[in-house]
Design an enzyme around this catalytic site. Structure first.
Site, PDB file in Angstrom:
ATOM      1  N   LEU A   1     101.087  55.908  33.263  1.00  0.00           N
ATOM      2  CA  LEU A   1      99.897  56.805  33.548  1.00  0.00           C
ATOM      3  C   LEU A   1      98.691  56.058  33.103  1.00  0.00           C
ATOM      4  CD1 LEU A   1      98.738  59.600  34.232  1.00  0.00           C
ATOM      5  CD2 LEU A   1      99.165  60.268  31.943  1.00  0.00           C
TER       6      LEU A   1
ATOM      7  N   ILE B   1     101.552  51.121  27.654  1.00  0.00           N
ATOM      8  CA  ILE B   1     102.462  51.563  28.627  1.00  0.00           C
ATOM      9  C   ILE B   1     102.621  53.169  28.076  1.00  0.00           C
ATOM     10  CG2 ILE B   1     104.299  50.880  26.756  1.00  0.00           C
ATOM     11  CD1 ILE B   1     105.975  50.919  29.538  1.00  0.00           C
ATOM     12  N   GLU B   2     101.913  53.868  29.063  1.00  0.00           N
ATOM     13  CA  GLU B   2     101.583  55.403  28.870  1.00  0.00           C
ATOM     14  C   GLU B   2     102.550  56.481  29.262  1.00  0.00           C
ATOM     15  OE1 GLU B   2      97.571  58.154  28.639  1.00  0.00           O
ATOM     16  OE2 GLU B   2      97.603  55.774  29.052  1.00  0.00           O
ATOM     17  N   VAL B   3     103.027  57.183  28.766  1.00  0.00           N
ATOM     18  CA  VAL B   3     103.768  58.248  29.135  1.00  0.00           C
ATOM     19  C   VAL B   3     104.919  57.910  30.160  1.00  0.00           C
ATOM     20  CG1 VAL B   3     103.662  60.877  29.902  1.00  0.00           C
ATOM     21  CG2 VAL B   3     101.740  59.650  28.969  1.00  0.00           C
TER      22      VAL B   3
ATOM     23  N   HIS C   1      97.531  47.591  31.674  1.00  0.00           N
ATOM     24  CA  HIS C   1      97.978  49.161  31.397  1.00  0.00           C
ATOM     25  C   HIS C   1      98.838  49.549  32.513  1.00  0.00           C
ATOM     26  CE1 HIS C   1      96.160  53.173  30.203  1.00  0.00           C
ATOM     27  NE2 HIS C   1      97.386  53.307  30.090  1.00  0.00           N
TER      28      HIS C   1
END
Length: 265
Positions: free
Chosen positions: A118, A159-161, A115
């Site tokens: 964010l 892959i977040e924000v 991860h």
């Protein structure tokens, strides 16, 4: 005919060929709906993935589960959890722990998903719940982090924000690593949303990257009003003698009833 559940190798072979879909789910009903709708990948709590009926309702869903690294314990504990989850029917393990833990799991042939961007459990390091990678330095740090995940043995990272242009450039340069986008654009390999966001299933703040397709919250409110109304009608029927009516009761032959009464003290 049940769908064939994809393997890690199948997902890797699809990189760059088509966008895949992914949901975070919490119930058997959601799992069954995701299966019927043709969703490719789901993230689910271990309690759901290990449910005896899970694979009955979701035979074709590539299913990731995990445990927060803050609760996992030692690396051996993490490995023990991961192997049990795989034996219970999971296809991959989400790991929010460090790269050393990722490598430790991958070395034991556990399919690991990392991860970046964010990461809620690590948000204090990136300034809280906000976008990550909006400067050249921050974007390059994300690229290096993805490289490190790949080197550690992860086959994918959420892959977040992250700015979509940044995520796209990273994905192009990492043919061996799948990028699962949550609010990071179509240049990644998978589009990932929470089922509760898609369904409008809560009254909390809706993330900017989430699209609401239905208003389940309003439907649940309507159903709750109907539930209260039905319970109130039942109470009134009991109080007025309208319930129970004869059609809801079991009757006894009059002769048998008389014989029964005669034997009573």
């Amino acid at each position: 005919m049940p769908r064939k559940r994809p393997t890690v190798a199948d997902l890797r072979a699809l990189k760059g060929k088509r966008q895949l879909t992914m949901l975070r789910i919490f119930t058997l009903d959601e799992a069954a709906a995701a299966e019927e709708a043709g969703i490719d990948i789901v993230s689910a709590p271990i309690e759901l993935v290990a449910h005896p009926r899970y694979r009955e309702v979701a035979p074709g869903l590539f299913s990731m589960t995990g445990v927060d690294h803050r609760e996992a314990g030692t690396r051996d504990d993490y490995l023990r959890f991961s192997l049990k989850a795989l034996m219970a029917g999971a296809d991959a393990i989400y790991c929010s722990g460090g790269l050393g833990t990722v490598k430790f799991l991958a070395d034991e042939h556990v399919p690991v998903v990392g991860h970046v961007g964010l990461v809620p459990s690590r948000a204090t390091w990136t300034g809280g719940f906000k976008a990550v990678g909006k400067t050249a330095d921050a974007a390059f740090a994300l690229y290096e982090e993805c490289l490190a995940y790949e080197a550690a043995g992860a086959f994918a990272v959420e892959i977040e924000v992250v700015p979509d242009a940044v995520a796209t450039e990273i994905s192009r340069r990492l043919p061996g690593l799948l990028l699962w986008s949550m609010g990071s654009g179509a240049g990644c390999d998978v589009q990932y949303l929470f089922a509760m966001d898609i369904l409008g299933d809560h009254k909390d703040h809706m993330p900017r990257h989430s699209k609401v397709y239905r208003n389940f919250a309003a439907e649940y409110e309507r159903l709750q009003r109907e539930r209260v109304a039905a319970f109130s009608e039942f109470r009134r029927d009991v109080e007025t003698g309208a319930f129970p009516e004869d059609r809801y009761l079991v009757k006894i032959d009059e002769a048998e009833l008389a014989a029964f009464r005669a034997r009573l003290p």
